[in-house]
Every structure is written in C-alpha cells, then in structure tokens.
Design an enzyme around this catalytic site. Structure first.
Site, mmCIF file in Angstrom:
data_model
loop_
_atom_site.group_PDB
_atom_site.id
_atom_site.type_symbol
_atom_site.label_atom_id
_atom_site.label_comp_id
_atom_site.label_asym_id
_atom_site.label_seq_id
_atom_site.Cartn_x
_atom_site.Cartn_y
_atom_site.Cartn_z
ATOM 1 N N TYR A 45 2.892 6.110 16.187
ATOM 2 C CA TYR A 45 1.465 5.170 15.369
ATOM 3 C C TYR A 45 0.164 6.034 15.853
ATOM 4 C CZ TYR A 45 -2.273 1.181 15.263
ATOM 5 O OH TYR A 45 -3.385 0.448 15.059
ATOM 6 N N VAL B 209 0.700 -1.022 -0.137
ATOM 7 C CA VAL B 209 0.104 0.104 -0.008
ATOM 8 C C VAL B 209 0.737 1.077 0.477
ATOM 9 C CG1 VAL B 209 -1.948 -1.804 0.458
ATOM 10 C CG2 VAL B 209 -0.498 -0.022 2.624
HETATM 11 N N1 LIG Z 1 -3.578 -5.233 16.604
HETATM 12 C C1 LIG Z 1 -4.068 -4.320 17.313
HETATM 13 O O1 LIG Z 1 -4.706 -4.546 18.714
HETATM 14 C C2 LIG Z 1 -5.169 -3.352 17.001
HETATM 15 C C3 LIG Z 1 -6.364 -2.333 17.145
HETATM 16 C C4 LIG Z 1 -6.569 -1.597 16.983
HETATM 17 C C5 LIG Z 1 -6.677 -1.641 15.497
HETATM 18 N N2 LIG Z 1 -5.725 -2.447 14.551
HETATM 19 C C6 LIG Z 1 -5.575 -2.381 13.398
HETATM 20 O O2 LIG Z 1 -6.029 -3.165 12.600
HETATM 21 C C7 LIG Z 1 -5.011 -3.307 11.281
HETATM 22 C C8 LIG Z 1 -4.757 -5.210 10.944
HETATM 23 O O3 LIG Z 1 -4.317 -4.853 12.333
HETATM 24 P P1 LIG Z 1 -3.318 -6.258 12.873
HETATM 25 O O4 LIG Z 1 -3.305 -6.574 14.619
HETATM 26 O O5 LIG Z 1 -4.231 -7.647 12.046
HETATM 27 O O6 LIG Z 1 -1.869 -6.441 12.213
HETATM 28 P P2 LIG Z 1 -0.836 -7.499 12.106
HETATM 29 O O7 LIG Z 1 -1.205 -8.599 12.825
HETATM 30 O O8 LIG Z 1 0.157 -6.375 12.658
HETATM 31 O O9 LIG Z 1 -0.775 -7.256 10.171
HETATM 32 C C9 LIG Z 1 -0.878 -6.478 9.424
HETATM 33 C C10 LIG Z 1 -1.765 -6.550 8.138
HETATM 34 O O10 LIG Z 1 -0.642 -5.291 7.205
HETATM 35 C C11 LIG Z 1 -0.024 -5.972 6.411
HETATM 36 N N3 LIG Z 1 0.964 -4.784 6.347
HETATM 37 C C12 LIG Z 1 1.993 -4.045 6.665
HETATM 38 N N4 LIG Z 1 2.447 -2.866 6.174
HETATM 39 C C13 LIG Z 1 1.883 -3.129 4.699
HETATM 40 C C14 LIG Z 1 2.487 -2.634 3.378
HETATM 41 N N5 LIG Z 1 2.978 -1.326 3.396
HETATM 42 N N6 LIG Z 1 1.119 -2.906 2.030
HETATM 43 C C15 LIG Z 1 0.422 -3.971 2.029
HETATM 44 N N7 LIG Z 1 0.365 -4.822 3.477
HETATM 45 C C16 LIG Z 1 1.008 -4.048 4.572
HETATM 46 C C17 LIG Z 1 1.273 -6.878 7.136
HETATM 47 O O11 LIG Z 1 1.566 -7.436 6.170
HETATM 48 P P3 LIG Z 1 3.088 -8.362 5.832
HETATM 49 O O12 LIG Z 1 2.516 -9.851 6.771
HETATM 50 O O13 LIG Z 1 3.861 -8.042 4.660
HETATM 51 O O14 LIG Z 1 4.119 -7.727 6.683
HETATM 52 C C18 LIG Z 1 -0.207 -7.603 7.428
HETATM 53 O O15 LIG Z 1 -0.962 -8.242 6.944
HETATM 54 C C19 LIG Z 1 -4.192 -2.198 11.058
HETATM 55 O O16 LIG Z 1 -4.456 -1.317 10.520
HETATM 56 C C20 LIG Z 1 -4.524 -2.227 12.791
HETATM 57 O O17 LIG Z 1 -3.761 -1.025 12.787
HETATM 58 C C21 LIG Z 1 -5.018 -3.538 15.772
#
Ligand SMILES: NC(=O)c1ccc[n+]([C@@H]2O[C@H](COP(=O)([O-])OP(=O)(O)OC[C@H]3O[C@@H](n4cnc5c(N)ncnc54)[C@H](OP(=O)(O)O)[C@@H]3O)[C@@H](O)[C@H]2O)c1
Length: 239
Positions: free
Chosen positions: A146, A60
């Site tokens: 963040y 992205v």
């Molecule tokens: N976990 C939490 O507590 C939490 C809370 C609130 C909101 N969120 C939000 O929910 C969403 C998903 O989070 P998650 O917890 O599932 O995170 P995660 O387990 O760290 O996974 C992040 C995902 O985003 C992808 N990504 C990162 N940089 C990218 C790029 N430049 N282009 C395309 N894909 C990219 C990663 O791909 P790679 O595998 O290649 O790294 C991975 O698939 C995020 O927007 C996060 O901010 C998470």
C-alpha cells in the site's frame, strides 16, 4: 477555492472519508456533489442523502466506467481522488496481485479519473485534491505494498501540480495519519474520526494550502518528516 456554489466529484463516496466529504461539502453549500461509488447499488443509495447529490457509478480501475460517469458531469470545480485500496501488506509476503490491485486504485485510478475530468477542470480553472497518506512519505513495512502505491501517487501528485498548474488547475494533497474507517478497522491505535479529516482537508482547499496534514498524528509525523525524513522512516519501521 470556496466550496459554496461549487460542483465537486468525490470518488469512493459511499463510506469512510469519502462519505464524510459528501456531508461536509453539502454543509459548506456545494451546488452539486457527484458521489462516486464502485457498485451500482451503493451509488443508488447515495441519492437519498440530498437533492444536490448526483450518484455516479465509478470503478476507478475501469476506464470505460470512468468515461461513462464523467459524461454525466456537466460542470466541475473540484475533483477529490478519495477512493483507496489497502490489500498490499508486507512486500515479501503479499502476492504480486495484491500489490498490483493497490496500484490499480491508488495510483492508476486517481490518474485516470483526473485525466478524464481534465477538460471540465480546465474550463472552470478548478482544483484536484488527492487523498494521500503519511506512508506516501515514509513506508511502513507492515503495509509496504500500500505504501509503495501511495508513494507513487505522491510522485504523480507532484508531477501533476506542475502540469495542471500550467492549465490553471490547482493540485491539493492531504496526508492523513490513522483514520477511523473500515480500511484500518483491525489496527489497534489512536484514530481520528473521518469527519475531522474531511473538514480539515476542505479547510485547506478553501484556504489555498496545497499540502494538508489533517489530524494530530499527521501533524506530528509531518513535522518530523520536514525536519528529517529519516526520523519518520525510523518511527514507521517500529510500528
Ligand atoms: N483510513 C486511514 O487510516 C487512511 C489514512 C490515510 C489515507 N487514507 C486514504 O483516504 C482515502 C479514503 O480511505 P478510507 O479510510 O475512507 O477507506 P475505506 O473506508 O476503506 O473506503 C474506501 C473507499 O474507496 C472505494 N474504492 C475502493 N476501490 C475502488 C474502486 N476500484 N473504484 C471506486 N471506488 C473504490 C471503496 O468502495 P467500496 O465500498 O466499493 O469498497 C470505498 O468507498 C483512501 O485513499 C485512503 O488510502 C486513509
């Protein structure tokens, strides 16, 4: 919007909440799930999930990669801006590059992908779901970089709600609390499974609820924020 029969694109679909979205969308009868992954090998691996999954190699932060991927999308009803980055911790201690890379994914990545999908979403009078966070609303100092990038993404969401709305596209947002994924693996706190967050966020889209607090921590903190934004700020200052 009902998910059954719809075509949906999820960024960052290879793990965490993104992967949970893919399974939940298939379960709800989506016709096609365009599953975006930053690396080509992770994208290829998504092919095996189901015949309705079309893997897309999307970084992205790379507009050429977005354009190449979106060219392969024939029709689109729902875009889920899920890809996220957390490398910006304390604003005083993080490098500028670390904070910039969170902005590159969390703000610019979501905006650029939305703009690239705009003609297809306009055609379907579709929707966008932005995965924000409670720290979009009140910063947590330990992850101040963040938080700032996600606050910018929240502001972008509000602006696009008006601009996309004028084009017949609905803007949804979800504000999870702590979710049990790699992103906060090292944080010791109660966390909600990603499957619950994906389910509740899609329930909100299906119900037409524009803002969704998809887990118990989010519901509690969201209520505190609605009552008095300073209460949430004070709560996060002590975490
Ligand atoms: N976990 C939490 O507590 C939490 C809370 C609130 C909101 N969120 C939000 O929910 C969403 C998903 O989070 P998650 O917890 O599932 O995170 P995660 O387990 O760290 O996974 C992040 C995902 O985003 C992808 N990504 C990162 N940089 C990218 C790029 N430049 N282009 C395309 N894909 C990219 C990663 O791909 P790679 O595998 O290649 O790294 C991975 O698939 C995020 O927007 C996060 O901010 C998470």
């Amino acid at each position: 919007m009902k998910i059954r029969g719809k075509s949906v694109l999820v960024s960052g679909a290879n793990r965490g909440i993104g992967r949970a979205f893919v399974d939940a969308l298939l379960e709800r009868g989506a016709s096609t799930v365009f599953a975006g992954a930053r690396s080509a090998s992770n994208a290829d691996a998504l092919r095996a999930i189901d015949a309705r999954v079309v893997p897309l190699h999307i970084d992205v932060t790379d507009r050429a990669s977005i354009a190449r991927a979106v060219e392969r999308v024939e029709g689109l009803d729902l875009l889920i801006n899920n890809a996220g980055s957390l490398v910006g911790y304390s604003l005083l201690e993080s490098t500028r590059e670390a904070v910039e890379s969170d902005f590159a994914v969390n703000f610019w990545g979501a905006l650029d992908l939305t703009k690239a999908c705009l003609p297809k979403l306009e055609e379907s009078r579709g929707a966008v779901l932005n995965m924000l966070t409670l720290v979009s609303m009140a910063s947590m100092a330990a992850i101040g970089g963040y938080s700032a990038s996600k606050a910018a993404a929240w502001s972008m969401t509000q602006a696009l709600r008006k601009e996309l709305g004028d084009r017949g596209i609905t803007m949804f947002a979800a504000y999870p609390g702590a979710v049990d994924t790699d992103m906060i693996r090292s944080f010791e706190m109660d966390k909600t499974p990603p499957e619950v967050v994906a389910k509740n966020a899609l329930d909100a889209v299906e119900a037409g609820t524009l803002d969704c607090f998809p887990d118990p921590m989010a519901q509690q903190a969201g209520a505190a924020w609605l009552k008095n934004p300073r209460d949430l700020e004070a709560m996060f200052a002590n975490m």
